[in-house]
Scaffold this active site. Structure first.
Site, short mmCIF file in Angstrom:
data_model
loop_
_atom_site.label_atom_id
_atom_site.label_comp_id
_atom_site.label_asym_id
_atom_site.label_seq_id
_atom_site.Cartn_x
_atom_site.Cartn_y
_atom_site.Cartn_z
N ARG A 24 2.55 7.32 0.86
CA ARG A 24 2.52 8.55 0.06
C ARG A 24 1.10 9.02 -0.18
O ARG A 24 0.83 10.22 -0.31
CB ARG A 24 3.28 8.32 -1.26
N SER A 166 18.45 6.47 -2.27
CA SER A 166 17.40 6.26 -1.26
C SER A 166 16.16 7.05 -1.62
O SER A 166 16.20 8.28 -1.74
CB SER A 166 17.91 6.71 0.12
N ASP A 319 14.54 -4.31 -0.34
CA ASP A 319 13.78 -4.94 0.76
C ASP A 319 13.61 -6.45 0.56
O ASP A 319 13.17 -7.15 1.47
CB ASP A 319 12.40 -4.28 0.90
N ARG A 392 10.82 -8.16 7.71
CA ARG A 392 11.31 -8.85 6.51
C ARG A 392 12.14 -10.10 6.89
O ARG A 392 12.18 -11.07 6.14
CB ARG A 392 12.14 -7.91 5.63
C1 S3P Z 1 11.05 3.13 0.99
C2 S3P Z 1 12.31 3.19 0.51
C3 S3P Z 1 13.36 2.21 0.84
C4 S3P Z 1 12.78 0.94 1.44
C5 S3P Z 1 11.72 1.20 2.44
C6 S3P Z 1 10.59 2.01 1.84
C7 S3P Z 1 10.09 4.19 0.63
O1 S3P Z 1 14.23 2.79 1.77
O2 S3P Z 1 13.81 0.16 2.01
O3 S3P Z 1 11.18 -0.02 2.94
O4 S3P Z 1 8.87 4.00 0.77
O5 S3P Z 1 10.55 5.25 0.18
P1 S3P Z 1 15.42 3.75 1.28
O6 S3P Z 1 14.82 4.75 0.44
O7 S3P Z 1 16.00 4.36 2.51
O8 S3P Z 1 16.39 2.84 0.60
#
Ligand code: S3P
Length: 434
Positions: A24, A166, A319, A392
């Site tokens: 981000r 998500s 995760d 992972r």
């Molecule tokens: C993430 C969100 C998660 C996570 C991924 C990183 C992110 O996925 O599993 O490793 O940085 O927004 P989801 O948002 O699809 O669950």
């Protein structure tokens, strides 16, 4: 990579920067006015894919991997350039989904793809809402996956209810919402990680959050005139710390401290599970780095009991489930992991890959449609484990190998470069192998 059992685990480490926050920082840094300096940036392959994509969109990004320092010279919300070639997100779902939200609003067309795993991961979850906002996104193989052709268009705000919790879906929509006419809202069934909301707010966007009575959460954004660069100090990634937290609880003669770990409540499910399992865990020196809470976490060898993990806890530890499954093998009683269907669409199908690897080590595990059931207390034996190129899985089974009766050989273990390039060195530094 071969991992041998350990007789002792001691010391203090700092894990690499948070993967979600590092991604981000590149994206918002690129869209902001001014220069964003990021320290403790995660120099993992996924975040480097984000850097590559934004460089291809005309953003100047300096990266000093030795110092883990990244400097992004923002182009402003309307300063990206059409890429000359297909953007390559590598193995990164976060890059693919979040950048799609941004590209949907640009006055040019771009193509976006990634590796074999990315080309199988579901993108309709972002194509649907972004198309409702007015974007034109084509799955070039007509299978709802990348490669994607994204033709930017003027967008209109929507009020979208996501079927899944998500952060990637939520963030893609919010990033598109920066450019949309009117308010853009996303409601998700449970609160997923909120790093986008926190960082967008710090950069000057107008974001609000409501916890609804039915347990769902709504986040809204109004279009931004400009974002303003900020310094970002990336906390240690709790998802990386999780391997050492688990190791500290199950290894013999263990006491380790992981310093400066992000403990954002939308990410701290692993801590709650460790406590529920009876783990000796302490969280000290709690303070804020920017908008993100950070702490030092100390764990020591513990006698664990099984637990039930489901519902709104799942997005806060999604995760970490592979390593939690390993932990469950060392607990007395049964651990049930449910409501975690999302595991099927990660870098591998993690219900299948965890079950296959734990069975190979002699564990009592049953894969279910939305998780797994593990009867703990049975010693694990050495085995050859296929990581399926899922970072992972490789790291979770290194922790299993430290506590099994014989060595564990992990194939494809170099995939740890995705999120934790120094993982095996850090593990060796703490471990006294048998
Ligand atoms: C993430 C969100 C998660 C996570 C991924 C990183 C992110 O996925 O599993 O490793 O940085 O927004 P989801 O948002 O699809 O669950």
């Amino acid at each position: 990579m071969i991992i041998n059992p350990v007789r002792r685990l001691r010391g203090e480490i700092t894990v690499p920067g948070d993967k979600s926050i590092s991604h981000r920082s590149i994206m918002l840094g690129a869209l902001a006015k001014g220069t964003t300096v990021v320290s403790h940036f995660l120099e993992g392959a996924d975040c480097l894919s984000s850097i590559d994509c934004f460089r291809a969109l005309g953003v100047t990004i300096e990266n000093d991997p030795a110092q883990k320092l990244v400097c992004i010279h923002g182009k402003g919300l309307h300063g990206l350039c059409a890429p000359k070639q297909t953007l390559d997100a590598g193995n990164s779902g976060t890059t693919t989904r979040l950048i799609s939200g941004i590209l949907s609003a640009q006055p040019f067309t771009s193509c976006l793809t990634g590796d074999a795993s990315i080309q199988k991961r579901p993108m309709n979850r972002i194509i649907t809402p972004l198309s409702m906002m007015g974007a034109h996104i084509e799955s070039l193989n007509d299978n709802g996956c990348a490669p994607l052709k994204i033709t930017g268009a003027p967008l209109t705000g929507i009020d979208y209810t996501s079927p899944v919790a998500s952060a990637q879906v939520k963030s893609a929509i919010l990033l598109a919402g920066l450019y949309a006419q009117g308010v853009t809202s996303v409601t998700e069934p449970a609160l997923s990680r909120n790093h986008s909301e926190l960082m967008l707010t710090a950069y000057g966007a107008n974001v609000s959050h409501t916890a609804n009575q039915d347990g769902s959460h709504t986040v809204s954004i109004t279009p931004a005139r400009e974002l303003y660069a900020r310094e970002i100090q990336v906390p240690g990634d709790i998802s990386s710390a999780a391997y050492f937290i688990a190791a500290g609880l199950i290894c013999p003669d263990a006491c380790i401290t992981v310093k400066n770990v992000g403990i954002n409540p939308t990410r701290d499910g692993i801590l709650r599970v460790c406590r529920a399992m009876g783990g000796q865990i302490s969280v000290e020196n709690i303070h804020n780095e920017g908008a993100e809470p950070v702490a030092d976490i100390t764990v020591s060898s513990s006698s664990l009991r099984g637990t039930v993990i489901g519902g709104e806890l799942i997005p806060t530890l999604i995760d970490e489930i592979p390593v939690i499954a390993v932990l469950a093998c060392f607990a007395n009683g049964t651990t049930v992991i449910k409501d975690a269907q999302e595991l099927k669409v990660k870098e591998s199908n993690r219900i299948d890959t965890v079950a296959e690897a734990l069975k190979a080590m002699g564990a009592d595990i049953t894969a279910t449609d939305d998780g797994m059931i593990i009867k703990g207390g049975r010693p694990l034996h050495g085995a050859a484990i296929n990581s399926y190129n899922d970072h992972r899985i490789a790291m979770a089974f290194a922790i299993a190998g430290m506590n099994s009766e014989g060595p564990v050989e992990i194939s494809g273990a170099d995939c740890i470069r995705i999120s934790y390039p120094e993982f095996f060195e850090d593990l060796r530094q703490l471990s006294d192998f048998v």
